[in-house]
Design an enzyme around this catalytic site. Structure first.
Site, PDB file in Angstrom:
ATOM      1  N   LYS A   1      42.074  47.689  35.664  1.00  0.00           N
ATOM      2  CA  LYS A   1      41.262  47.747  36.883  1.00  0.00           C
ATOM      3  C   LYS A   1      41.798  46.792  37.942  1.00  0.00           C
ATOM      4  O   LYS A   1      41.900  47.123  39.118  1.00  0.00           O
ATOM      5  CB  LYS A   1      39.812  47.405  36.551  1.00  0.00           C
ATOM      6  N   GLN A   2      42.103  45.565  37.530  1.00  0.00           N
ATOM      7  CA  GLN A   2      42.552  44.526  38.454  1.00  0.00           C
ATOM      8  C   GLN A   2      43.453  43.566  37.699  1.00  0.00           C
ATOM      9  O   GLN A   2      43.407  43.508  36.472  1.00  0.00           O
ATOM     10  CB  GLN A   2      41.360  43.782  39.034  1.00  0.00           C
TER      11      GLN A   2
ATOM     12  N   GLU B   1      38.296  44.578  33.719  1.00  0.00           N
ATOM     13  CA  GLU B   1      37.064  45.097  33.131  1.00  0.00           C
ATOM     14  C   GLU B   1      37.225  46.495  32.549  1.00  0.00           C
ATOM     15  O   GLU B   1      36.235  47.115  32.134  1.00  0.00           O
ATOM     16  CB  GLU B   1      35.954  45.061  34.186  1.00  0.00           C
TER      17      GLU B   1
ATOM     18  N   TRP C   1      32.409  35.038  39.320  1.00  0.00           N
ATOM     19  CA  TRP C   1      33.548  34.160  39.131  1.00  0.00           C
ATOM     20  C   TRP C   1      34.477  34.132  40.331  1.00  0.00           C
ATOM     21  O   TRP C   1      35.219  33.173  40.527  1.00  0.00           O
ATOM     22  CB  TRP C   1      34.349  34.604  37.909  1.00  0.00           C
ATOM     23  N   ASP C   2      34.435  35.195  41.160  1.00  0.00           N
ATOM     24  CA  ASP C   2      35.411  35.286  42.243  1.00  0.00           C
ATOM     25  C   ASP C   2      35.189  34.230  43.318  1.00  0.00           C
ATOM     26  O   ASP C   2      36.109  33.922  44.068  1.00  0.00           O
ATOM     27  CB  ASP C   2      35.436  36.689  42.852  1.00  0.00           C
TER      28      ASP C   2
END
Length: 783
Positions: free
Chosen positions: A589-590, A487, A358-359
């Site tokens: 995580k992000q 995630e 997706w990035d």
């Protein structure tokens, strides 16, 4: 070894054997179709040599302890194809090898304007014979199938007998599997099977086929001897090795010079002889052009790139250098990728098995839409070409519309991990967002009709069938059992990011149907009504006690994570802490909700953004290379420009400093693009506001000037920012309106508009988890 800081070159001096894999990545060349890692000309020593073709993969069964219904069965792994870079040199019978003899001088320079890797060395053999070598390597941006090497060797002090052995070979590489999920799968050494070969004069060709996927690659090399009269030549080709050999005595100060051309073509289930013929024609084209002409074309192509993309950031030489390096790599890994995905690592290494995620749509394509719109369009056209596979996946999951692969090379789902794979439906949100954004930025109605509309419609259908109106919540539309960008929180109900992005997709699809017509798009009127109803009723989790939005419905009910119990060397946590523990704690995580605030800022008030950011910043460990760029954007928006600068440096220097300790496997393209976003969306404050670009610029202390171009609807706008004001000018195209800190400015050709920088407001108090604060950034000079 840290490279020297120069504005337009990435220079490495000496030879660091312990850092060889990192160096090979940083000196990679690519054009999006063909990628070659920055190995030494002589081929050894090499840490992780690699030559890659876009979309060229082998398949393998996905291993499961227990496979469930609907789980994907086949993985796709990028193949390291035929290597044509090796030019070995023997000096009086002794091989040039940096591990032996005495290295007197060694330098490799990646020239960002020439698009070339230049190497110079002086070496004394164990027998006392001294030689100088200079090489120039390129992967052509003008002819995607062609690469070239200009090579010269000079005897120093006295005549020397030299042998040059130039190879084209498939080599069995010793690479061991590890437990790090970020690394690529290891294929068997015999993955490529020799099919046929041929040779004549200075030319040789080899064709190979993968054992399982049936993909065929044909590669060829040809040579031009520019200076080397009286040298004997031989050529041979058999199976997986072709070699052209040049032997003779070189007089002192009279270098031998040659040019080596390489050509590659690959295709699934092709006839090897047919592909060899195609390679033959490509080599003919390369010979007709010659290396110097190819080099000139390369420079011209990059002149155009820099005219549309260069960022000038004064006051910090290291960040300036890294920004240009990032733009160079983003361009060269996308330029000729038409018909294929842009992998997370580009074509710079085997990391993530060469998969795209997706990035690409969420981080890489926004930069390309403004700097190289054709590259962004090609990437989205590739996604649209995989719609049949996405529809098939949706049907397997019991959904309507299209559910795109979480990770893939050819379009089929390759993730065997449900919580952070199939459940990560937000990949579809990223695709819809990128398509709608590119249509808006480019103003290309044909793209909107042919690419954006089918993507948005089919993904809207998926959201409508994935979610439901929940009577327990007063009919609110809920999307349950999904994983958002974070995630470390999986299979959650009503992930705010996913819901807001789905809402935007549903409304954009409905608006497209209104504009283009339901019949043209094959949409029933009732579908549009359902999309709008779902969007208007979308669940937006909020905690009135904490006065913040919730990352998901239950996030703040989880126990806190004990950050103090984790040592700094235990990051990333996924390699040291059981997922069971991570999934049930408040640890991120992000950026997840924070990412939502950067792309759906319209859904939050300024005060909500400040409170939300303060809460979630304290829980985010940045175990993903995607994190820092997003946090930079939000830090700038809430007024902490120094923190934005800190995060900008962390994102853009991640590969230079090997912060994640896995740059050896390839560059982190989304982190490089995150550095672009930190500057353009962060420091410059760019947002798309209806039919107008909006800016809210502010620079950190020590940065006296920031300047950059943006391509918007056929215009090239130039923006310059200083601590006191920001002039906007049209470099090409028609007049445009922009918003500067809420004020509308008219920018006309030849009539720049300038405005003062708004006074800074106090930033909220922001803290990070213990030991996870970014390094405080101070400007650096070239000295």
């Amino acid at each position: 070894m840290r490279p020297q800081l120069e504005p337009w070159v990435h220079r490495e001096t000496g030879w660091p054997p312990d850092d060889a894999a990192h160096s090979e990545t940083m000196l990679s060349l690519s054009n999006g179709h063909l990628g070659i890692r920055g190995t030494l000309d002589e081929g050894a020593p090499a840490a992780l040599p690699g030559t890659y073709l876009a979309g060229f993969f082998e398949t393998r069964p996905i291993p499961y302890a227990e496979r469930g219904a609907g789980d994907p069965e086949i993985d796709q792994v990028l193949v390291n194809v035929t290597d044509g870079t090796r030019i070995a040199l023997f000096v009086e019978g002794e091989p040039l090898d940096l591990r032996t003899g005495t290295l007197l001088e060694h330098e490799r320079v990646l020239d960002l304007r020439a698009g070339m890797l230049v190497r110079t060395l002086r070496w004394r053999s164990p027998g006392g014979h001294e030689i100088a070598v200079r090489s120039r390597r390129l992967v052509s941006l003008a002819r995607p199938e062609i690469a070239g090497i200009a090579y010269e060797a000079e005897a120093i002090g006295r005549p020397l007998r030299l042998t040059v052995a130039s190879d084209l070979a498939v080599r069995a590489l010793a690479r061991r599997a590890t437990d790090d999920p970020r690394e690529g799968a290891v294929l068997p050494a015999d993955t490529l099977v020799a099919r046929c070969s041929e040779h004549e004069r200075r030319r040789a060709l080899l064709a190979h086929q993968t054992r399982r996927s049936g993909h065929v690659v044909a590669a060829g090399m040809d040579h031009e001897l520019i200076a080397g009269d009286g040298f004997a030549e031989t050529i041979e080709a058999d199976g997986s090795l072709a070699r052209w050999t040049l032997t003779g005595t070189a007089e002192a100060r009279r270098p031998i010079r040659l040019a080596k051309l390489l050509a590659y073509h690959g295709a699934p289930d092709a006839e090897p002889g047919t592909l060899l013929a195609t390679v033959r024609r490509s080599l003919d084209v390369g010979r007709a052009l010659g290396f110097e002409r190819l080099a000139a074309m390369q420079h011209a192509a990059l002149d155009d790139v820099w005219a549309h993309a260069d960022i000038e950031l004064e006051g910090d030489a290291e960040v300036q250098h890294a920004l240009r390096y990032a733009l160079f790599q983003l361009h060269q890994n996308a330029a000729c990728a038409e018909g294929h995905a842009i992998p997370a690592k580009g074509l710079t290494g085997p990391g993530y098995s060469g998969h795209t995620f997706w990035d690409t749509e969420m981080f890489v394509l926004p930069a390309l839409s403004y700097c190289a719109p054709d590259h962004a369009e090609n990437a989205l056209r590739w996604r649209a070409s995989t719609l049949p596979k996405a529809k098939a996946k949706a049907r397997r999951l019991g959904l309507r519309g299209a559910a795109f692969a979480w990770r893939t090379i050819g379009g089929e789902e390759c993730s065997g991990y449900l919580p952070a794979g199939t459940a990560a439906f937000h990949v579809n949100a990223a695709i819809a967002h990128a398509a709608a954004r590119h249509a808006a930025v480019s103003g290309d109605e044909r793209f909107e009709r042919e690419v954006a509309a089918p993507l948005l419609v089919e993904i809207a259908r998926m959201w409508a069938s994935l979610g439901y109106h929940d009577d327990r919540r007063g009919g609110r539309f809920s999307i349950d059992g999904v994983t958002g960008p974070d995630e470390y929180s999986t299979l959650v109900d009503n992930n705010l990011y996913t819901n807001l992005m789905a809402q935007a997709n549903l409304r954009a699809a409905a608006a497209l149907v209104d504009r283009l017509g339901s019949e043209a798009l094959g949409v029933e009127p009732g579908e549009v009504v359902a999309w709008r109803r779902a969007a208007d009723a979308m669940t937006i989790p909020y905690d009135p006690e904490l006065n913040i939005h919730l990352q998901d419905e239950d996030f703040t009910r989880h126990a806190p994570f004990d950050f103090a119990a984790v040592a700094p060397e235990q990051c990333p946590l996924l390699l040291h802490v059981p997922y069971f523990e991570l999934y049930r704690r408040q640890v991120i995580k992000q950026p997840d909700l924070v990412l939502a605030m950067t792309v759906r800022g319209d859904a939050f008030t300024d005060e909500q953004k400040r409170r939300n950011f303060a809460y979630y910043e304290a829980l985010t460990v940045r175990d993903s290379s995607l994190a820092a760029g997003t946090q930079a954007v939000m830090a700038a928006e809430v007024g902490d420009v120094q923190l934005a600068y800190d995060y900008l440096a962390e994102a853009i220097l991640l590969d230079h400093h090997d912060t994640a300790r896995n740059t050896a496997d390839g560059l982190h393209l989304a982190a490089l693009a995150g550095g672009w976003a930190a500057v353009i969306n962060g420091l410059a404050g760019l947002r798309e506001d209806a039919d107008r670009l909006s800016f809210a610029p502010r620079l950190p202390d020590g940065i006296p000037r920031l300047a950059f171009p943006l391509t918007y609807r056929g215009r090239r706008l130039r923006v310059e920012i200083t601590p006191s004001d920001a002039p906007y000018a049209i470099e090409s195209g028609d007049a445009i309106e922009v918003t500067h800190w809420g004020d509308v400015l008219q920018v006309r050709p030849g009539q720049p508009a300038a405005a003062r920088i708004a006074p800074a407001k106090p930033a909220p108090t922001l803290r990070q988890p213990p030991g996870r604060a970014p390094e405080r950034r101070r400007p650096t000079s070239l000295s």
